[in-house]
Design a protein around this motif. Structure first.
Motif, PDB file in Angstrom:
ATOM      1  N   GLY A   1       0.818  -1.211   0.000  1.00  0.00           N
ATOM      2  CA  GLY A   1       0.000   0.000   0.000  1.00  0.00           C
ATOM      3  C   GLY A   1       0.846   1.253   0.000  1.00  0.00           C
ATOM      4  N   THR A   2       0.791   2.004   1.079  1.00  0.00           N
ATOM      5  CA  THR A   2       1.514   3.275   1.150  1.00  0.00           C
ATOM      6  C   THR A   2       2.967   3.102   1.585  1.00  0.00           C
ATOM      7  OG1 THR A   2       0.778   3.646   3.410  1.00  0.00           O
ATOM      8  CG2 THR A   2      -0.591   4.569   1.651  1.00  0.00           C
ATOM      9  N   ILE A   3       3.373   1.892   1.882  1.00  0.00           N
ATOM     10  CA  ILE A   3       4.759   1.623   2.265  1.00  0.00           C
ATOM     11  C   ILE A   3       5.540   1.304   0.992  1.00  0.00           C
ATOM     12  CG2 ILE A   3       6.312   0.168   3.622  1.00  0.00           C
ATOM     13  CD1 ILE A   3       4.381   1.832   5.324  1.00  0.00           C
ATOM     14  N   GLU A   4       6.640   2.032   0.793  1.00  0.00           N
ATOM     15  CA  GLU A   4       7.485   1.838  -0.377  1.00  0.00           C
ATOM     16  C   GLU A   4       8.608   0.872  -0.044  1.00  0.00           C
ATOM     17  OE1 GLU A   4      10.419   4.489  -3.257  1.00  0.00           O
ATOM     18  OE2 GLU A   4       9.284   5.469  -1.670  1.00  0.00           O
ATOM     19  N   LEU A   5       8.896  -0.027  -0.976  1.00  0.00           N
ATOM     20  CA  LEU A   5      10.042  -0.925  -0.829  1.00  0.00           C
ATOM     21  C   LEU A   5      11.164  -0.402  -1.709  1.00  0.00           C
ATOM     22  CD1 LEU A   5       8.097  -4.246  -0.822  1.00  0.00           C
ATOM     23  CD2 LEU A   5       9.610  -3.468   0.984  1.00  0.00           C
ATOM     24  N   GLN A   6      12.306  -0.112  -1.106  1.00  0.00           N
ATOM     25  CA  GLN A   6      13.443   0.431  -1.834  1.00  0.00           C
ATOM     26  C   GLN A   6      14.586  -0.577  -1.841  1.00  0.00           C
ATOM     27  OE1 GLN A   6      14.509   4.012   0.256  1.00  0.00           O
ATOM     28  NE2 GLN A   6      12.753   5.153  -0.533  1.00  0.00           N
TER      29      GLN A   6
ATOM     30  N   ILE B   1       7.086   4.448   9.014  1.00  0.00           N
ATOM     31  CA  ILE B   1       7.742   3.143   9.006  1.00  0.00           C
ATOM     32  C   ILE B   1       9.091   3.265   8.310  1.00  0.00           C
ATOM     33  CG2 ILE B   1       7.579   0.749   8.172  1.00  0.00           C
ATOM     34  CD1 ILE B   1       5.399   1.480  10.214  1.00  0.00           C
ATOM     35  N   TYR B   2      10.111   2.726   8.917  1.00  0.00           N
ATOM     36  CA  TYR B   2      11.414   2.559   8.282  1.00  0.00           C
ATOM     37  C   TYR B   2      12.007   1.294   8.860  1.00  0.00           C
ATOM     38  CZ  TYR B   2      16.136   3.030   6.659  1.00  0.00           C
ATOM     39  OH  TYR B   2      17.328   2.787   6.029  1.00  0.00           O
ATOM     40  N   GLN B   3      12.195   0.312   7.994  1.00  0.00           N
ATOM     41  CA  GLN B   3      12.725  -0.967   8.464  1.00  0.00           C
ATOM     42  C   GLN B   3      13.582  -1.597   7.380  1.00  0.00           C
ATOM     43  OE1 GLN B   3      10.421  -4.007  10.681  1.00  0.00           O
ATOM     44  NE2 GLN B   3      10.714  -5.252   8.857  1.00  0.00           N
ATOM     45  N   VAL B   4      14.718  -2.108   7.774  1.00  0.00           N
ATOM     46  CA  VAL B   4      15.548  -2.889   6.860  1.00  0.00           C
ATOM     47  C   VAL B   4      14.964  -4.298   6.827  1.00  0.00           C
ATOM     48  CG1 VAL B   4      17.848  -3.798   6.412  1.00  0.00           C
ATOM     49  CG2 VAL B   4      17.581  -1.499   7.364  1.00  0.00           C
TER      50      VAL B   4
ATOM     51  N   GLN C   1      20.593  -3.871   0.247  1.00  0.00           N
ATOM     52  CA  GLN C   1      19.499  -3.830   1.221  1.00  0.00           C
ATOM     53  C   GLN C   1      18.151  -3.710   0.527  1.00  0.00           C
ATOM     54  OE1 GLN C   1      20.100  -0.464   3.796  1.00  0.00           O
ATOM     55  NE2 GLN C   1      21.541  -1.552   5.083  1.00  0.00           N
ATOM     56  N   LEU C   2      17.140  -4.205   1.208  1.00  0.00           N
ATOM     57  CA  LEU C   2      15.748  -3.923   0.882  1.00  0.00           C
ATOM     58  C   LEU C   2      15.173  -3.229   2.102  1.00  0.00           C
ATOM     59  CD1 LEU C   2      13.366  -4.158  -1.087  1.00  0.00           C
ATOM     60  CD2 LEU C   2      12.797  -6.322   0.028  1.00  0.00           C
ATOM     61  N   VAL C   3      14.610  -2.025   1.894  1.00  0.00           N
ATOM     62  CA  VAL C   3      14.129  -1.193   2.987  1.00  0.00           C
ATOM     63  C   VAL C   3      12.664  -0.855   2.763  1.00  0.00           C
ATOM     64  CG1 VAL C   3      14.427   1.052   4.113  1.00  0.00           C
ATOM     65  CG2 VAL C   3      16.428  -0.201   3.311  1.00  0.00           C
ATOM     66  N   GLU C   4      11.878  -0.937   3.833  1.00  0.00           N
ATOM     67  CA  GLU C   4      10.491  -0.453   3.819  1.00  0.00           C
ATOM     68  C   GLU C   4      10.482   0.954   4.387  1.00  0.00           C
ATOM     69  OE1 GLU C   4       8.086  -4.553   4.965  1.00  0.00           O
ATOM     70  OE2 GLU C   4       8.462  -3.062   6.513  1.00  0.00           O
ATOM     71  N   THR C   5       9.776   1.854   3.704  1.00  0.00           N
ATOM     72  CA  THR C   5       9.673   3.204   4.217  1.00  0.00           C
ATOM     73  C   THR C   5       8.356   3.829   3.774  1.00  0.00           C
ATOM     74  OG1 THR C   5      10.763   5.361   4.384  1.00  0.00           O
ATOM     75  CG2 THR C   5      10.962   4.224   2.282  1.00  0.00           C
ATOM     76  N   GLY C   6       7.770   4.639   4.636  1.00  0.00           N
ATOM     77  CA  GLY C   6       6.514   5.312   4.315  1.00  0.00           C
ATOM     78  C   GLY C   6       5.629   5.417   5.548  1.00  0.00           C
ATOM     79  N   TRP C   7       4.414   5.834   5.306  1.00  0.00           N
ATOM     80  CA  TRP C   7       3.464   6.051   6.390  1.00  0.00           C
ATOM     81  C   TRP C   7       2.422   4.946   6.423  1.00  0.00           C
ATOM     82  CZ3 TRP C   7       3.886   9.599  10.155  1.00  0.00           C
ATOM     83  CH2 TRP C   7       4.839  10.612   9.963  1.00  0.00           C
ATOM     84  N   PHE C   8       2.149   4.448   7.609  1.00  0.00           N
ATOM     85  CA  PHE C   8       1.055   3.520   7.854  1.00  0.00           C
ATOM     86  C   PHE C   8       0.191   4.141   8.933  1.00  0.00           C
ATOM     87  CE2 PHE C   8      -0.862  -0.043  10.178  1.00  0.00           C
ATOM     88  CZ  PHE C   8      -1.602  -0.602   9.143  1.00  0.00           C
TER      89      PHE C   8
END
Length: 112
Positions: free
Chosen positions: A26-31, A54-57, A42-49
């Motif tokens: 959804g609104t969480i981007e995977l970078q 949210i920011y998580q490796v 790395q794969l990082v989750e970032t965005g608003w929930f």
């Protein structure tokens, strides 16, 4: 050694890209973050929930100069080492870096 490292760079990048595509958060981007010069991946989750940022490796891999792939973070239930073996990285070149050094001898993978 350079050929092996380039092969592992491609395997890790392809794995992270596939993981980022397979998940719709959804609104969480995977970078996917790749540093080919220093061999960090790395794969990082970032965005608003809702009202929370949210920011998580999700995954973090390093390739050391000796050609070993270190799995430093796996915040999923995926058996990522097994997936990397299927993609062509032998267990003898995979270090489970999130285990303490004294315990790695029992993992079935490289110790360092």
């Amino acid at each position: 050694m350079d050929r092996k490292i380039k092969k592992y760079q491609k395997i890790l990048t392809d794995f992270l890209v596939a993981e980022s595509i397979s998940k719709d958060l959804g609104t969480i981007e995977l970078q996917v973050i790749t540093d080919f010069k220093n061999n960090h991946f790395q794969l990082v989750e970032t965005g608003w929930f809702e009202k929370r940022f949210i920011y998580q490796v999700v995954f973090h891999f390093d390739i050391k100069p000796n050609g070993r792939v270190w799995i430093l973070v796996n915040n999923t239930d995926t058996l990522v080492a097994e997936e990397l073996i299927k993609k062509g990285i032998p267990a003898t070149d995979i270090v489970l870096g999130f285990h303490p050094a004294h315990a790695r001898q029992y993992t079935g993978f490289a110790v360092a």
